[in-house]
Design a protein around this motif. Structure first.
Motif, PDB file in Angstrom:
ATOM      1  N   ASP A 202       2.228  15.712  12.946  1.00 23.39           N
ATOM      2  CA  ASP A 202       0.816  15.316  13.050  1.00 23.39           C
ATOM      3  C   ASP A 202       0.045  16.206  12.164  1.00 23.39           C
ATOM      4  OD1 ASP A 202      -1.405  13.993  13.518  1.00 23.39           O
ATOM      5  OD2 ASP A 202      -1.581  14.581  15.775  1.00 23.39           O
ATOM      6  N   GLU A 203       0.522  16.467  11.100  1.00 19.94           N
ATOM      7  CA  GLU A 203      -0.194  17.419  10.245  1.00 19.94           C
ATOM      8  C   GLU A 203       0.125  16.801   8.545  1.00 19.94           C
ATOM      9  OE1 GLU A 203       1.561  21.570  10.441  1.00 19.94           O
ATOM     10  OE2 GLU A 203       0.657  22.048  12.215  1.00 19.94           O
ATOM     11  N   ASP A 204      -0.768  17.231   7.844  1.00 21.75           N
ATOM     12  CA  ASP A 204      -0.624  16.855   6.438  1.00 21.75           C
ATOM     13  C   ASP A 204       0.314  17.679   5.647  1.00 21.75           C
ATOM     14  OD1 ASP A 204      -2.471  14.560   6.648  1.00 21.75           O
ATOM     15  OD2 ASP A 204      -4.080  15.865   5.871  1.00 21.75           O
ATOM     16  N   LEU A 205       1.270  17.387   5.113  1.00 18.63           N
ATOM     17  CA  LEU A 205       2.532  18.161   4.681  1.00 18.63           C
ATOM     18  C   LEU A 205       2.919  17.469   3.476  1.00 18.63           C
ATOM     19  CD1 LEU A 205       4.361  18.793   7.886  1.00 18.63           C
ATOM     20  CD2 LEU A 205       3.436  20.504   6.564  1.00 18.63           C
ATOM     21  N   GLY A 206       3.400  18.179   2.337  1.00 20.56           N
ATOM     22  CA  GLY A 206       3.883  17.629   1.195  1.00 20.56           C
ATOM     23  C   GLY A 206       2.695  16.772   0.431  1.00 20.56           C
ATOM     24  N   PHE A 207       3.431  16.036  -0.486  1.00 17.33           N
ATOM     25  CA  PHE A 207       2.493  15.070  -1.169  1.00 17.33           C
ATOM     26  C   PHE A 207       2.919  13.384  -0.843  1.00 17.33           C
ATOM     27  CE2 PHE A 207       3.255  18.912  -3.672  1.00 17.33           C
ATOM     28  CZ  PHE A 207       2.166  19.245  -3.535  1.00 17.33           C
TER      29      PHE A 207
ATOM     30  N   GLN B  26       0.860  -1.444  -0.002  1.00 15.83           N
ATOM     31  CA  GLN B  26       0.089   0.007  -0.030  1.00 15.83           C
ATOM     32  C   GLN B  26       0.848   1.337   0.085  1.00 15.83           C
ATOM     33  OE1 GLN B  26      -3.422  -0.608   2.684  1.00 15.83           O
ATOM     34  NE2 GLN B  26      -3.425   1.656   2.951  1.00 15.83           N
ATOM     35  N   ALA B  27       1.894   1.176   0.761  1.00 17.35           N
ATOM     36  CA  ALA B  27       2.953   2.374   0.810  1.00 17.35           C
ATOM     37  C   ALA B  27       3.591   2.699  -0.587  1.00 17.35           C
ATOM     38  CB  ALA B  27       4.089   2.301   1.827  1.00 17.35           C
ATOM     39  N   LEU B  28       3.875   1.453  -1.211  1.00 22.71           N
ATOM     40  CA  LEU B  28       4.517   1.678  -2.519  1.00 22.71           C
ATOM     41  C   LEU B  28       3.436   2.210  -3.568  1.00 22.71           C
ATOM     42  CD1 LEU B  28       6.655   0.861  -4.667  1.00 22.71           C
ATOM     43  CD2 LEU B  28       5.686  -1.380  -4.825  1.00 22.71           C
TER      44      LEU B  28
ATOM     45  N   ARG C  91       4.055   5.664  -5.670  1.00 28.02           N
ATOM     46  CA  ARG C  91       3.991   5.624  -7.109  1.00 28.02           C
ATOM     47  C   ARG C  91       2.726   6.392  -7.715  1.00 28.02           C
ATOM     48  NH1 ARG C  91       5.635   0.859 -11.065  1.00 28.02           N
ATOM     49  NH2 ARG C  91       5.447   2.862 -12.349  1.00 28.02           N
ATOM     50  N   SER C  92       1.621   6.270  -6.764  1.00 28.56           N
ATOM     51  CA  SER C  92       0.383   6.756  -7.543  1.00 28.56           C
ATOM     52  C   SER C  92      -0.204   7.957  -6.961  1.00 28.56           C
ATOM     53  CB  SER C  92      -0.641   5.592  -7.700  1.00 28.56           C
ATOM     54  OG  SER C  92      -0.299   4.469  -8.411  1.00 28.56           O
ATOM     55  N   VAL C  93       0.351   8.300  -5.787  1.00 30.64           N
ATOM     56  CA  VAL C  93      -0.281   9.462  -4.960  1.00 30.64           C
ATOM     57  C   VAL C  93       0.878  10.672  -5.147  1.00 30.64           C
ATOM     58  CG1 VAL C  93      -1.180  10.412  -3.045  1.00 30.64           C
ATOM     59  CG2 VAL C  93      -1.653   8.296  -3.800  1.00 30.64           C
ATOM     60  N   ALA C  94       2.187  10.380  -4.460  1.00 27.55           N
ATOM     61  CA  ALA C  94       3.037  11.134  -4.236  1.00 27.55           C
ATOM     62  C   ALA C  94       3.807  11.644  -5.799  1.00 27.55           C
ATOM     63  CB  ALA C  94       4.136  10.634  -3.488  1.00 27.55           C
ATOM     64  N   ALA C  95       4.120  10.755  -6.664  1.00 26.75           N
ATOM     65  CA  ALA C  95       4.729  10.975  -7.896  1.00 26.75           C
ATOM     66  C   ALA C  95       3.934  11.570  -8.723  1.00 26.75           C
ATOM     67  CB  ALA C  95       5.271   9.571  -8.561  1.00 26.75           C
TER      68      ALA C  95
ATOM     69  N   LEU D 269       6.090  20.151 -10.109  1.00 27.94           N
ATOM     70  CA  LEU D 269       7.592  20.496 -10.720  1.00 27.94           C
ATOM     71  C   LEU D 269       7.328  20.884 -12.235  1.00 27.94           C
ATOM     72  CD1 LEU D 269       9.332  17.466  -9.338  1.00 27.94           C
ATOM     73  CD2 LEU D 269       9.854  20.013  -8.856  1.00 27.94           C
ATOM     74  N   ASN D 270       5.897  21.043 -12.633  1.00 29.36           N
ATOM     75  CA  ASN D 270       5.634  21.403 -13.933  1.00 29.36           C
ATOM     76  C   ASN D 270       6.013  20.408 -14.967  1.00 29.36           C
ATOM     77  OD1 ASN D 270       3.836  23.720 -13.273  1.00 29.36           O
ATOM     78  ND2 ASN D 270       5.852  24.757 -12.881  1.00 29.36           N
ATOM     79  N   LYS D 271       6.171  19.166 -14.890  1.00 32.63           N
ATOM     80  CA  LYS D 271       6.657  18.240 -15.743  1.00 32.63           C
ATOM     81  C   LYS D 271       5.904  18.030 -16.745  1.00 32.63           C
ATOM     82  CE  LYS D 271      10.617  17.441 -13.608  1.00 32.63           C
ATOM     83  NZ  LYS D 271      11.911  18.021 -13.961  1.00 32.63           N
ATOM     84  N   LYS D 272       6.511  17.661 -18.195  1.00 31.38           N
ATOM     85  CA  LYS D 272       5.707  17.361 -19.167  1.00 31.38           C
ATOM     86  C   LYS D 272       5.465  15.734 -19.211  1.00 31.38           C
ATOM     87  CE  LYS D 272       7.251  21.312 -22.060  1.00 31.38           C
ATOM     88  NZ  LYS D 272       8.355  21.840 -21.177  1.00 31.38           N
ATOM     89  N   THR D 273       4.533  15.444 -18.317  1.00 34.71           N
ATOM     90  CA  THR D 273       4.399  13.879 -18.149  1.00 34.71           C
ATOM     91  C   THR D 273       2.924  13.713 -18.042  1.00 34.71           C
ATOM     92  OG1 THR D 273       4.202  14.404 -15.744  1.00 34.71           O
ATOM     93  CG2 THR D 273       6.318  13.629 -16.775  1.00 34.71           C
ATOM     94  N   PRO D 274       2.083  12.533 -18.741  1.00 31.09           N
ATOM     95  CA  PRO D 274       0.812  12.605 -18.567  1.00 31.09           C
ATOM     96  C   PRO D 274       0.041  12.737 -17.149  1.00 31.09           C
ATOM     97  CG  PRO D 274       1.930  10.454 -18.975  1.00 31.09           C
ATOM     98  CD  PRO D 274       2.728  11.475 -18.882  1.00 31.09           C
ATOM     99  N   CYS D 275       0.877  12.317 -16.129  1.00 30.18           N
ATOM    100  CA  CYS D 275       0.089  12.384 -14.671  1.00 30.18           C
ATOM    101  C   CYS D 275       0.089  13.929 -14.343  1.00 30.18           C
ATOM    102  CB  CYS D 275       1.163  11.652 -13.832  1.00 30.18           C
ATOM    103  SG  CYS D 275       2.809  12.400 -13.796  1.00 30.18           S
ATOM    104  N   ALA D 276       0.840  14.703 -14.733  1.00 36.14           N
ATOM    105  CA  ALA D 276       0.802  16.046 -14.124  1.00 36.14           C
ATOM    106  C   ALA D 276      -0.141  17.025 -14.775  1.00 36.14           C
ATOM    107  CB  ALA D 276       2.165  16.958 -14.902  1.00 36.14           C
ATOM    108  N   ALA D 277      -0.983  16.336 -15.676  1.00 38.14           N
ATOM    109  CA  ALA D 277      -2.310  17.270 -16.227  1.00 38.14           C
ATOM    110  C   ALA D 277      -3.156  17.121 -15.001  1.00 38.14           C
ATOM    111  CB  ALA D 277      -2.865  16.450 -17.420  1.00 38.14           C
ATOM    112  N   ASP D 278      -3.492  15.988 -14.353  1.00 42.05           N
ATOM    113  CA  ASP D 278      -4.490  16.114 -13.180  1.00 42.05           C
ATOM    114  C   ASP D 278      -3.844  15.825 -11.956  1.00 42.05           C
ATOM    115  OD1 ASP D 278      -4.094  13.418 -13.279  1.00 42.05           O
ATOM    116  OD2 ASP D 278      -6.312  12.961 -13.976  1.00 42.05           O
ATOM    117  N   GLY D 279      -2.766  15.066 -11.983  1.00 40.57           N
ATOM    118  CA  GLY D 279      -1.986  14.606 -10.447  1.00 40.57           C
ATOM    119  C   GLY D 279      -2.741  13.717  -9.905  1.00 40.57           C
ATOM    120  N   SER D 280      -3.657  12.908 -10.281  1.00 39.01           N
ATOM    121  CA  SER D 280      -4.027  11.954  -9.670  1.00 39.01           C
ATOM    122  C   SER D 280      -3.840  10.726  -9.994  1.00 39.01           C
ATOM    123  CB  SER D 280      -5.766  12.096  -9.885  1.00 39.01           C
ATOM    124  OG  SER D 280      -6.172  11.866 -11.063  1.00 39.01           O
ATOM    125  N   GLN D 281      -3.139  10.237 -10.889  1.00 41.09           N
ATOM    126  CA  GLN D 281      -2.812   8.888 -11.194  1.00 41.09           C
ATOM    127  C   GLN D 281      -1.389   8.782 -12.244  1.00 41.09           C
ATOM    128  OE1 GLN D 281      -5.329   6.776 -13.902  1.00 41.09           O
ATOM    129  NE2 GLN D 281      -6.337   8.583 -14.387  1.00 41.09           N
TER     130      GLN D 281
END
Ligand code: SF4
Length: 196
Positions: free
Chosen positions: A191-196, A129-131, A135-139, A146-158
């Motif tokens: 104990d806070e939500d920080l980063g991604f 689950q952490a992996l 892969r699928s949340v943080a990246a 980082l404004n990367k030209k990648t398909p994931c950067a369009a919506d940031g969700s997968q």
């Protein structure tokens, strides 16, 4: 969180916990003096305002402030290295995914201290689950940041397991336990939500 903390300690990591990012920043700034300090790319560290705090009486290398490979190399060779984690598993494993590899190298090089700073949102169940989180949340969210030209950067969700030249997922490092080249490996949990 308690089970993860217990397992991190069993794995040889020092764990310190804080209720707020501000308290964690005070702790880090108050305990690092006169050192060379490398920082990995991290939204969490930016949220803590750590660069300016540490730069007051340390020599700090952070490519987010001074871009370039010379900065990355100096950071990797510093006495202290600080970054976040993409995920921390219930077993107390620390996961990071990297595109260039400098952040992973910084945590592997011989060090007085390696410090992972992580908000509670980085703790995510057993290793598979952490992996998946790394892969699928943080990246995707980091690619978007980082404004990367990648398909994931369009919506940031997968993740689309892309072949983009700007892909940020080229290497995965999992710390099962503290490595012997680091005198100390510490996890600063907030104990806070920080980063991604
Ligand atoms: S789409 Fe590419 S850059 Fe984005 S998360 Fe997946 S592998 Fe990484």
């Amino acid at each position: 969180m308690e089970k993860t903390i217990e397992n991190l300690r069993k794995n040889g990591f020092t764990v310190t916990t804080f209720d707020t990012a501000a308290a964690a920043a005070d702790y880090l700034a108050g305990g690092i003096h006169g050192k060379t300090v490398g920082m990995g790319g991290s939204a969490t560290l930016a949220q803590l305002g750590l660069y300016d705090r540490l730069a007051a009486d340390n020599t700090v290398f952070w490519h987010a402030k001074v871009p370039g490979d010379d900065t990355r190399l100096a950071a990797d060779n510093a006495q202290v290295y600080i970054c976040s984690a993409n995920a921390i598993s219930e077993e107390g494993f620390i996961l990071n995914i990297d595109g260039m590899g400098n952040r992973l190298a910084g945590t592997l090089m011989k060090k007085e201290r390696v410090i992972f700073v992580a908000g509670r949102n980085k703790l995510d169940g057993p290793f598979p689950q952490a992996l998946m989180r790394a892969r699928s949340v943080a990246a995707p969210k980091n690619a978007q940041r980082l404004n990367k030209k990648t398909p994931c950067a369009a919506d940031g969700s997968q993740c689309f397991d892309c072949a983009s030249p700007e892909r940020i997922c080229n290497a995965l490092l999992v710390f099962w336990k503290k490595t012997s080249w680091a005198q100390s490996m510490e996890v600063v949990l907030i104990d806070e939500d920080l980063g991604f």
